[in-house]
Design an enzyme around this catalytic site. Structure first.
Site, PDB file in Angstrom:
ATOM      1  N   GLU A   1     -21.140 -12.407   7.803  1.00 36.25           N
ATOM      2  CA  GLU A   1     -22.392 -12.971   7.310  1.00 36.25           C
ATOM      3  C   GLU A   1     -22.187 -13.789   6.036  1.00 36.25           C
ATOM      4  OE1 GLU A   1     -25.404 -13.180   8.683  1.00 36.25           O
ATOM      5  OE2 GLU A   1     -25.954 -14.330   6.909  1.00 36.25           O
TER       6      GLU A   1
ATOM      7  N   HIS B   1     -25.498 -10.709   2.710  1.00 34.61           N
ATOM      8  CA  HIS B   1     -26.614 -11.624   2.945  1.00 34.61           C
ATOM      9  C   HIS B   1     -27.407 -11.747   1.662  1.00 34.61           C
ATOM     10  CE1 HIS B   1     -30.328 -13.289   4.552  1.00 34.61           C
ATOM     11  NE2 HIS B   1     -29.707 -13.516   5.705  1.00 34.61           N
TER      12      HIS B   1
ATOM     13  N   ASP C   1     -20.641 -17.502   9.230  1.00 40.01           N
ATOM     14  CA  ASP C   1     -21.679 -18.238   9.962  1.00 40.01           C
ATOM     15  C   ASP C   1     -22.234 -19.441   9.197  1.00 40.01           C
ATOM     16  OD1 ASP C   1     -23.010 -16.539   8.168  1.00 40.01           O
ATOM     17  OD2 ASP C   1     -24.665 -16.095   9.539  1.00 40.01           O
ATOM     18  N   HIS C   2     -22.364 -19.310   7.877  1.00 42.35           N
ATOM     19  CA  HIS C   2     -22.907 -20.411   7.081  1.00 42.35           C
ATOM     20  C   HIS C   2     -22.695 -20.107   5.612  1.00 42.35           C
ATOM     21  CE1 HIS C   2     -26.205 -17.633   6.439  1.00 42.35           C
ATOM     22  NE2 HIS C   2     -26.323 -17.512   7.757  1.00 42.35           N
TER      23      HIS C   2
ATOM     24  N   THR D   1     -28.153 -18.067  11.002  1.00 50.44           N
ATOM     25  CA  THR D   1     -27.346 -17.235  11.889  1.00 50.44           C
ATOM     26  C   THR D   1     -27.555 -17.610  13.351  1.00 50.44           C
ATOM     27  OG1 THR D   1     -27.304 -15.338  10.405  1.00 50.44           O
ATOM     28  CG2 THR D   1     -26.953 -14.876  12.704  1.00 50.44           C
TER      29      THR D   1
HETATM   30  C1  GP9 Z   1     -30.770 -10.978  10.668  1.00 50.03           C
HETATM   31  C2  GP9 Z   1     -29.532 -11.695  10.269  1.00 50.03           C
HETATM   32  C3  GP9 Z   1     -29.771 -12.723   9.201  1.00 50.03           C
HETATM   33  O1  GP9 Z   1     -30.693 -10.177  11.768  1.00 50.03           O
HETATM   34  O2  GP9 Z   1     -28.758 -12.100  11.302  1.00 50.03           O
HETATM   35  O3  GP9 Z   1     -29.920 -14.004   9.637  1.00 50.03           O
HETATM   36  P1  GP9 Z   1     -29.819 -15.247   8.634  1.00 50.03           P
HETATM   37  O4  GP9 Z   1     -30.863 -15.065   7.573  1.00 50.03           O
HETATM   38  O5  GP9 Z   1     -28.454 -15.260   8.048  1.00 50.03           O
HETATM   39  O6  GP9 Z   1     -30.054 -16.440   9.464  1.00 50.03           O
HETATM   40 MN    MN Z   2     -26.460 -15.519   8.629  1.00 52.98          MN
END
Ligand code: GP9
Ligand code: MN
Length: 685
Positions: free
Chosen positions: A261, A422, A481-482, A305
């Protein structure tokens, strides 16, 4: 007594009194349904407050229509509106019970197989107490009929009716303002239908959904099979042949996709106070059997995500606005990694995530993608202190995932989505043993601490895989992911990178995320090719030796020799080994200097821009027009969503059955003995 009651209750004999009574009862029952039938996850006082008051504004508006009518008619209209409104609650309660989601107009129109499936099970899932939503209506009607409540036939002033309507809009506006302050992009980014109901209410959800469905079905209806021609033509020109020294090298191995993440490339080998932030991932990155890419970019937009997931498993871009998984995941046809691997190579497919299944509409989208299992919050033991932010802390998540992984018949494709790293990067003291950075930016500084925690969780999981006998026969893919630190934090980013100031070019480089593929015996090394998330699926399929010559995928195998190295960003900007176009400016990628272009250079850059614009818009056309319904690759069968369930009991039964039949799970291989999972998670001590 009766007289006293009569006097006290005389207000209900006025039109306004009856109106308020009806609305009050409707409000209460909606709130009861919110609390007992749906898991809306209202956290904190703002969300609790909005949940409590959100039935009111829309009720004033809709029931208020009756006030424009005369005498008896107004009363009957109120009851009819009540029946319709209550039926909307009733239907959603049933639908939610089965699908953990709210009804959408797209589904009700019956253009999807979900609808049929619901019909069958409707009788089984209805409880007697569901009819409670109609009780207030029945009582009100009886009271009217037996004249306990008298109908007020006096004319009702238009002015009052109008005031109610204006008031309802005012309240709705205020509600929306508060909701958006708590969750910006609520409607534009379309996270989760639960969010819309939690913040705005069931009626507002219905209105928003109707609008969206209308928009979608218009483009869907105007799309036709011939639209696929331009896509196929483009793909034919852009297909590259796989690298023979890698093609099929990992055939038949399990695949782990570990979603790190918000993990950025700059963290690799990064040190704070002389200490590595991510020692385990660094080791993994430099391992001689790991293919690591150091010019790999995230290409997400608002869908974050979910955009990353869309690209990784479909090689289709996320949309310029909102999340394709949320808006199109339920209804569209997909030919995604899980379906391809299970159909063409006999893989068991499973996704793991310690959040509620509805976020990014995963519970529906994953079915469309062919995931046989989706282990989400209800599969994990939750105790106080186990979760932070969106869900389970990574160490606990990996540990608890292990027991399900062991049961999967091999080979399997397993995607594990982590969460702890996150925004806003919170973590309790017990789990924080790494120094924060000292840029002075509160959002940025704890980032390395949660990244460090994620790294430790990753390390523990690798140790476990070795012990369970899964490391050697698996291909382990890890990717970020980002970004975790957004471009709004320029001064802090400059400090992190040891620069006095960052340019737009630096910020584009800051969008790099790690992408690593590890497997025993794989010829590793650091590969400098320019690529991004869109390229992952073709790369993996080639390594696994799964034929991939007629699929609709916009990426190219990162290991292929003659690939196009122009990486599209979702906003139309791009970067390549030679030029980067960011905003209106073109930079020399090697020096990072802004260029004023010669005619020849301009021609090259225009060609790149054209490529980028074309691929983005064609990919969008595939999603908006649901074009994959018109095209099925050879050896591919359209996914039958109704064959999957992610509900705990039936899914676990299915898994047990599959394990018994196939006898290939790690658990069976280890003679039924569960492998002990070692973690230093303080919560589990
Ligand atoms: C929530 C998680 C967060 O289930 O995958 O998503 P994001 O905020 O990173 O797009
Ligand atoms: Mn994410």
């Amino acid at each position: 007594m009766a007289n006293f009651f009569k006097r006290r209750m005389s207000w209900v004999n006025t039109r306004m009194g009856f109106f308020l009574l009806t609305i009050g009862l409707f409000w209460v029952k909606t709130y009861i349904a919110y609390q007992t039938e749906f898991t809306l996850g209202a956290k904190g006082s703002v969300q609790q407050f909005l949940l409590l008051i959100n039935p009111l504004p829309a009720a004033l508006l809709v029931f208020g229509i009756a006030l424009y009518f005369r005498g008896r008619l107004a009363y009957w209209l109120m009851m009819i509106i009540n029946v319709l409104e209550s039926t909307w609650i009733f239907a959603n309660v049933l639908y939610y019970r089965e699908f953990s989601d709210f009804l959408s107009f797209g589904i009700m129109k019956g253009s999807s197989d979900v609808g049929n499936n619901l019909g069958k099970s409707l009788a089984q899932i209805t409880h007697v107490y569901d009819f409670f939503v109609y009780v207030d209506i029945i009582v009100l009607i009886i009271l009217l009929v037996i004249h306990v409540i008298r109908i007020d036939a006096r004319p009702f002033k238009r002015r009052y009716a109008l005031s109610i309507t204006v008031l309802s809009f005012g309240l709705m506006f205020a509600e929306f303002g508060m909701a958006n302050a708590d969750r910006s992009g609520l409607l534009t980014r379309t996270f989760d239908n639960n969010y819309i109901v939690k913040y705005l209410g069931l009626n507002e959800y219905a209105a928003f959904n109707a609008y969206q469905t209308q928009k979608e079905s218009a483009t869907r209806a105007s799309a036709n099979a011939s639209d696929m021609k331009s896509v196929l033509k483009y793909l034919k020109q852009n297909r590259v042949s796989p690298n023979v020294s890698y093609y099929g090298k990992e055939k038949g191995k399990n695949v782990f996709v570990i979603h790190l993440e918000s993990f950025q490339q700059f963290l690799i080998d990064y040190k704070v106070n002389g200490k590595e932030v991510t020692p385990n991932l660094n080791k993994f990155y430099h391992n001689q059997n790991t293919l690591s890419f150091d010019n790999f970019y995230n290409q997400v937009a608002q869908g974050k995500t979910s955009d990353a997931e869309m690209m990784l498993e479909n090689s289709l871009f996320g949309l310029p606005q909102g999340s394709a998984m949320t808006t199109y995941g339920t209804q569209n046809t997909f030919q995604a990694a899980p379906a391809i691997l299970s159909q063409q190579a006999g893989y068991t497919t499973a996704a793991f995530h310690g959040d509620v299944p509805s976020f990014w509409n995963r519970d529906n989208t994953y079915k469309s993608w062919g995931y046989q299992y989706f282990f989400s919050s209800s599969y994990y033991t939750e105790k106080s202190g186990y979760s932070v932010g969106y869900g389970l802390k990574d160490k606990i998540f990996f540990k608890q995932s292990a027991k399900y992984i062991e049961q999967l018949p091999q080979p399997f494709y397993a995607k594990l989505i982590t969460l702890t790293n996150h925004y806003p990067y919170e973590l309790d003291k017990k789990n924080t043993d790494f120094p924060a950075t000292k840029t002075g930016d509160k959002t940025v500084d704890p980032y390395v601490q949660t990244a460090h925690y994620l790294d430790q969780a990753f390390g523990e999981f690798m140790t476990y895989l070795k012990k369970a006998g899964l490391y050697k026969n698996s291909m382990i893919v890890a990717y970020g992911d980002h970004y975790g630190i957004s471009n709004n934090h320029r001064p802090a980013i400059a400090q992190l990178l040891g620069k006095s100031k960052v340019t737009n070019f630096d910020l584009a480089q800051f969008q790099k995320v790690p992408f690593m593929i590890h497997a025993a015996g794989l010829k590793g090394g650091i590969n400098h090719t320019y690529g991004g998330e869109i390229d992952v699926l073709p790369t993996l399929l080639d390594l696994l030796g799964v034929k991939n010559t007629d699929t609709i995928q916009f990426g190219q195998d990162l290991l292929a020799k003659n690939r196009n190295q122009t990486v599209a960003f979702r906003n139309g900007n791009f970067i390549s080994p030679t030029y980067a176009k960011i905003g209106g400016t073109v930079y020399d990628t090697r020096t990072g200097k802004a260029l004023s272009l010669t005619t020849a250079q301009k021609k090259t850059v225009d060609k790149m821009q054209n490529h980028v614009t074309t691929e983005l818009s064609l990919s969008d056309r595939v999603i908006y027009g649901d074009l994959l319904r018109f095209y099925t690759p050879k050896n591919f069968t359209k996914v039958d969503k109704s064959s999957f369930t992610y509900k705990y009991k039936p899914a676990m039964e299915k898994l047990a059955e599959a394990e018994k039949k196939e006898k290939t799970s790690a658990l069976v291989k280890n003679k039924g003995k569960e492998t002990t999972y070692k973690t230093d998670a303080p919560e589990l001590k």
